[in-house]
Design an enzyme around this catalytic site. Structure first.
Site, mmCIF file in Angstrom:
data_model
loop_
_atom_site.group_PDB
_atom_site.id
_atom_site.type_symbol
_atom_site.label_atom_id
_atom_site.label_comp_id
_atom_site.label_asym_id
_atom_site.label_seq_id
_atom_site.Cartn_x
_atom_site.Cartn_y
_atom_site.Cartn_z
ATOM 1 N N ASP A 1 61.296 55.193 78.558
ATOM 2 C CA ASP A 1 62.183 56.129 79.252
ATOM 3 C C ASP A 1 61.292 57.051 80.088
ATOM 4 O OD1 ASP A 1 63.993 58.252 79.829
ATOM 5 O OD2 ASP A 1 65.236 57.731 78.126
ATOM 6 N N PHE B 1 72.339 56.675 78.606
ATOM 7 C CA PHE B 1 71.888 56.539 77.219
ATOM 8 C C PHE B 1 72.476 55.270 76.626
ATOM 9 C CE2 PHE B 1 71.029 57.461 72.803
ATOM 10 C CZ PHE B 1 69.742 57.960 72.905
ATOM 11 N N GLU C 1 57.903 47.636 71.902
ATOM 12 C CA GLU C 1 58.725 48.850 71.993
ATOM 13 C C GLU C 1 60.123 48.474 72.469
ATOM 14 O OE1 GLU C 1 59.589 51.744 71.254
ATOM 15 O OE2 GLU C 1 58.251 53.142 72.295
ATOM 16 N N ASP C 2 61.125 49.263 72.080
ATOM 17 C CA ASP C 2 62.488 48.981 72.539
ATOM 18 C C ASP C 2 62.708 49.427 73.973
ATOM 19 O OD1 ASP C 2 62.259 51.666 71.879
ATOM 20 O OD2 ASP C 2 64.086 51.747 70.667
ATOM 21 N N ARG D 1 72.465 51.208 65.363
ATOM 22 C CA ARG D 1 71.415 50.199 65.226
ATOM 23 C C ARG D 1 72.027 48.872 64.778
ATOM 24 N NH1 ARG D 1 66.551 53.070 65.768
ATOM 25 N NH2 ARG D 1 66.420 55.056 64.671
HETATM 26 N N1 HPA Z 1 68.760 54.972 73.892
HETATM 27 C C1 HPA Z 1 68.158 55.025 72.676
HETATM 28 N N2 HPA Z 1 66.926 55.479 72.494
HETATM 29 C C2 HPA Z 1 66.279 55.907 73.586
HETATM 30 C C3 HPA Z 1 66.848 55.868 74.863
HETATM 31 C C4 HPA Z 1 68.159 55.379 75.035
HETATM 32 O O1 HPA Z 1 68.747 55.325 76.148
HETATM 33 N N3 HPA Z 1 65.918 56.350 75.723
HETATM 34 C C5 HPA Z 1 64.834 56.654 74.963
HETATM 35 N N4 HPA Z 1 65.033 56.392 73.678
HETATM 36 MG MG MG Z 2 61.601 53.554 70.952
#
Ligand code: HPA
Ligand code: MG
Length: 220
Positions: free
Chosen positions: A140, A189, A136-137, A202
């Protein structure tokens, strides 16, 4: 020595845009660089080592690496490249198979209640008895990962581990912490390295903080 599980990134150490190369089309849309691309790459190399060190040294080690799309794709690609080079402690290479889960839960910079999946039950049947690594990136609120883990557990994988490049230090967190984390970031963010704001950014290599101008320019 007690080594922290991640690198703590703070707003005291932001990099000026002037010191790095940024696509000209985003110059006004980002405030500062939080994590330069080179540091991300070095950290991914280390996470791959940690992941492999924890894989049981069985006869035919194998791992199903599941990319959470779209934001996870760059981390996934770089991580898989590192995993391919590594072996277990007795010198066995690891057979990797690659899977993709598409999930959407954001509108502008706000998490929505609903987590939309686009993966069929038939595809998930394949996970039964497999060792999964979810990639996962960012974690949050933790809600998306909670939903993913809930859904996957129905399909009885042998084991499930999670790696996230980022974890956000936010009061909205449900307390979920992945097994392997690259960086803990402030509650802002962030975009870049496949993380988006309404599908933009992206194509930026660094992880950066979006500016007010950027938020307005790409708001839905
Ligand atoms: N950036 C991009 N995608 C996200 C973020 C963020 O800070 N938090 C959750 N998804
Ligand atoms: Mg994600």
């Amino acid at each position: 020595m007690n080594v922290a599980k991640w690198i703590d990134v703070t707003t005291e150490k932001l990099y000026s845009l002037d010191h790095f190369v940024v696509p000209q089309h985003y110059e006004r849309d980002i405030e500062s660089i939080l994590i330069p691309h080179g540091i991300i790459m070095d950290r991914v190399e280390k996470l791959a080592r940690q992941i492999v060190a924890d894989i049981p040294d069985v006869e035919e080690p194998s791992l199903v690496v599941c990319c959470v799309l779209k934001g996870g794709h760059q981390f996934f690609a770089d991580l898989v490249n590192q995993l391919k080079k590594l072996q277990t402690s007795s010198g066995r290479s690891i057979q990797l198979s690659l899977e993709f889960l598409k999930v959407k839960s954001y509108h502008n910079d706000t998490s929505t209640k609903e987590v939309k999946f686009s993966v069929t039950n038939n595809e998930l049947m394949y996970y039964k008895g497999k060792n999964l690594l979810i990639v996962e990136d960012i974690i949050d609120t933790g809600r998306t990962m909670e939903k993913i883990l809930e859904r996957l557990s129905e399909y009885e994988p042998a084991s499930v581990k999670v790696t996230s490049l980022l974890i956000k230090k936010t009061s909205h967190s449900n307390g979920y912490i992945p097994d392997y984390v690259g960086f803990a970031i402030p509650d802002a963010f962030v975009v870049g390295y496949a993380l988006d704001y309404n599908e933009h950014f992206r194509d930026l290599d660094h992880i950066a903080v979006i500016s007010e101008h950027g938020k307005q320019a790409y708001a839905l």
